[in-house]
Scaffold this active site. Structure first.
Site, PDB file in Angstrom:
ATOM      1  N   ARG A 103       3.297   6.249  -3.008  1.00  0.00           N
ATOM      2  CA  ARG A 103       2.563   6.128  -1.504  1.00  0.00           C
ATOM      3  C   ARG A 103       3.011   6.967  -0.714  1.00  0.00           C
ATOM      4  O   ARG A 103       4.194   7.303  -0.224  1.00  0.00           O
ATOM      5  CB  ARG A 103       2.523   4.561  -1.059  1.00  0.00           C
ATOM      6  N   HIS A 130      -6.845   4.841  -2.165  1.00  0.00           N
ATOM      7  CA  HIS A 130      -5.907   3.189  -2.286  1.00  0.00           C
ATOM      8  C   HIS A 130      -6.380   3.005  -3.995  1.00  0.00           C
ATOM      9  O   HIS A 130      -7.163   1.483  -3.446  1.00  0.00           O
ATOM     10  CB  HIS A 130      -5.977   2.528  -1.504  1.00  0.00           C
ATOM     11  N   GLN A 133      -5.539  -1.139  -5.266  1.00  0.00           N
ATOM     12  CA  GLN A 133      -5.959  -1.557  -4.383  1.00  0.00           C
ATOM     13  C   GLN A 133      -7.630  -1.996  -4.586  1.00  0.00           C
ATOM     14  O   GLN A 133      -7.760  -3.539  -4.736  1.00  0.00           O
ATOM     15  CB  GLN A 133      -6.006  -1.658  -3.193  1.00  0.00           C
ATOM     16  N   ASP A 222     -10.484  -4.990   6.717  1.00  0.00           N
ATOM     17  CA  ASP A 222      -8.913  -4.153   6.950  1.00  0.00           C
ATOM     18  C   ASP A 222      -8.115  -3.970   8.013  1.00  0.00           C
ATOM     19  O   ASP A 222      -9.245  -3.573   9.152  1.00  0.00           O
ATOM     20  CB  ASP A 222      -8.261  -2.695   5.916  1.00  0.00           C
ATOM     21  N   CYS A 262      -8.147  -6.347   2.269  1.00  0.00           N
ATOM     22  CA  CYS A 262      -6.386  -6.265   1.425  1.00  0.00           C
ATOM     23  C   CYS A 262      -5.269  -6.000   1.939  1.00  0.00           C
ATOM     24  O   CYS A 262      -4.340  -6.038   1.051  1.00  0.00           O
ATOM     25  CB  CYS A 262      -6.864  -4.325   0.920  1.00  0.00           C
ATOM     26  N   ARG A 290      -2.900  -7.675  -7.205  1.00  0.00           N
ATOM     27  CA  ARG A 290      -2.429  -6.198  -7.500  1.00  0.00           C
ATOM     28  C   ARG A 290      -2.162  -5.367  -8.594  1.00  0.00           C
ATOM     29  O   ARG A 290      -1.993  -5.020  -9.850  1.00  0.00           O
ATOM     30  CB  ARG A 290      -1.798  -5.872  -6.554  1.00  0.00           C
TER      31      ARG A 290
HETATM   32  N1  NVA Z   1      -5.714   0.677   5.704  1.00  0.00           N
HETATM   33  C1  NVA Z   1      -4.428   0.063   5.576  1.00  0.00           C
HETATM   34  C2  NVA Z   1      -4.055   0.368   3.926  1.00  0.00           C
HETATM   35  C3  NVA Z   1      -3.115  -0.488   3.664  1.00  0.00           C
HETATM   36  C4  NVA Z   1      -2.707  -1.108   2.765  1.00  0.00           C
HETATM   37  C5  NVA Z   1      -3.268   1.307   5.495  1.00  0.00           C
HETATM   38  O1  NVA Z   1      -3.455   2.773   5.256  1.00  0.00           O
HETATM   39  O2  NVA Z   1      -2.631   1.208   6.482  1.00  0.00           O
HETATM   40  N1   CP Z   2      -2.391  -3.968  -0.318  1.00  0.00           N
HETATM   41  C1   CP Z   2      -1.360  -2.783  -0.020  1.00  0.00           C
HETATM   42  O1   CP Z   2      -1.232  -2.178  -0.701  1.00  0.00           O
HETATM   43  O2   CP Z   2      -0.256  -3.756   0.679  1.00  0.00           O
HETATM   44  P1   CP Z   2       0.765  -2.917   0.735  1.00  0.00           P
HETATM   45  O3   CP Z   2       0.773  -2.030   1.699  1.00  0.00           O
HETATM   46  O4   CP Z   2       1.669  -4.362   1.335  1.00  0.00           O
HETATM   47  O5   CP Z   2       1.735  -2.049  -0.376  1.00  0.00           O
END
Ligand code: NVA
Ligand code: CP
Length: 303
Positions: A103, A130, A133, A222, A262, A290
């Protein structure tokens, strides 16, 4: 098949369906507590430059259940791209580990990591996309609706990484995808053009909430400020306020509509507490899936 999972568009429609089918099979095994150890004695390095609950827990639990060992490397551990070049980390980590899940902030770093890694790399979110997801989302809608054909999916809010992966899915599976949010926060033009050029799905940008949600099978939202943008949260709250998913909006679809997010959700901002807790909210099924979607992705990378 390529041996990384970086984008939905790296796979054909049949390959994506194969992964979803496999996810269902693996989920059944998990629920029945069947023994399933395709990763016996293997290790997964999980590199996190950003925080996480679902991604960290689901990858670690899934990989461990499948017989392997998962290693958590947090934002302060290896300093990918800061303490050490991405391409150096890629070569070092892939000499120890059979697979890497990462990530990261920069999508280019994800591409570089995959390029120099001798082990398969799974994208656990970047600023751009992502994909894990959205595979879990597709699995969840399939379970709830029994199909994924010609759905109208309305996304409310910021045209962010989640939207880009939805658009990539829309270039493979026919749907009507609407991204409804304030002007200036639309998804990346190149990705929108890619969907329009493939002609598999229809895509619409909207600033009108009522028409955007009419006939929607799914309303998805989101956070308004993603990781890396949290200092903009207060300012964004004003800009996005009209796009909140609340019970009034959910009642305007004229249909039995599912609510998805998500997670993590900021209740009272992009979604109300009532919508999160409603019977049409499938956010926790989505979170659960997930793990099953990712298990299938990881198994597919070794096929
Ligand atoms: N758009 C959000 C998704 C989190 C799973 C982020 O990037 O923080
Ligand atoms: N939806 C998701 O990726 O959650 P986290 O950021 O908690 O991993």
């Amino acid at each position: 098949m390529p041996n990384h999972f970086l984008h939905i568009t790296d796979y054909s429609k049949d390959e994506l369906w194969g992964m979803l089918q496999l996810a269902k099979e693996i989920k059944t095994k998990f629920k029945n507590r069947e023994e399933y150890k395709p990763f016996k004695d293997q290790s997964l390095a999980m590199i996190f430059a950003k925080p996480s609950a679902r991604t960290r827990i689901s990858f670690e639990t899934g990989f461990t259940w499948m017989g392997g060992h998962a290693l958590y490397l947090g934002p302060n551990d290896i300093g990918i791209g800061k303490r050490e070049a991405v391409k150096d980390i890629a070569r070092v980590v892939s000499r120890y580990n059979d697979m890497i899940m990462a990530r990261l902030f920069s999508h280019n770093h994800m591409i570089e990591l995959a390029k120099y890694s001798d082990s398969p790399v799974v994208n656990g979110l970047t600023d751009y996309n992502h994909p894990c997801q959205i595979m879990a989302d597709a699995l969840t809608i399939w379970e709830h609706r029994g199909h994924l054909d010609e759905l109208k999916v309305t996304y409310m809010g910021d045209g962010n990484n989640i939207v880009h992966s939805w658009l990539q899915l829309a270039s493979k599976l026919p749907m009507h995808f609407v991204c409804c949010g304030p002007e200036g926060f639309e998804p990346e033009t190149k990705t929108v053009e890619m969907v329009e050029n493939t002609g598999i799905s229809t895509f619409e940008t909207s600033h009108n909430t009522a028409s955007a949600v009419e006939g929607a099978d799914v309303i998805y939202t989101d956070v308004w400020a993603s990781m890396g943008q949290k200092e903009e949260a207060e300012e964004r709250e004003k800009i996005f306020a009209a796009y909140q998913v609340n019970e009034t909006l959910m009642s305007q679809t004229g249909k039995d509509t599912l609510f998805m997010h998500c997670l993590p959700a900021e209740r009272g901002r992009e979604v109300t507490n009532e919508v999160m807790e409603a019977s049409y909210s499938i956010v926790f099924d989505e979170a659960e899936n997930r793990m099953h979607a990712q298990n299938a992705i990881m198994v597919s990378l070794f096929k």
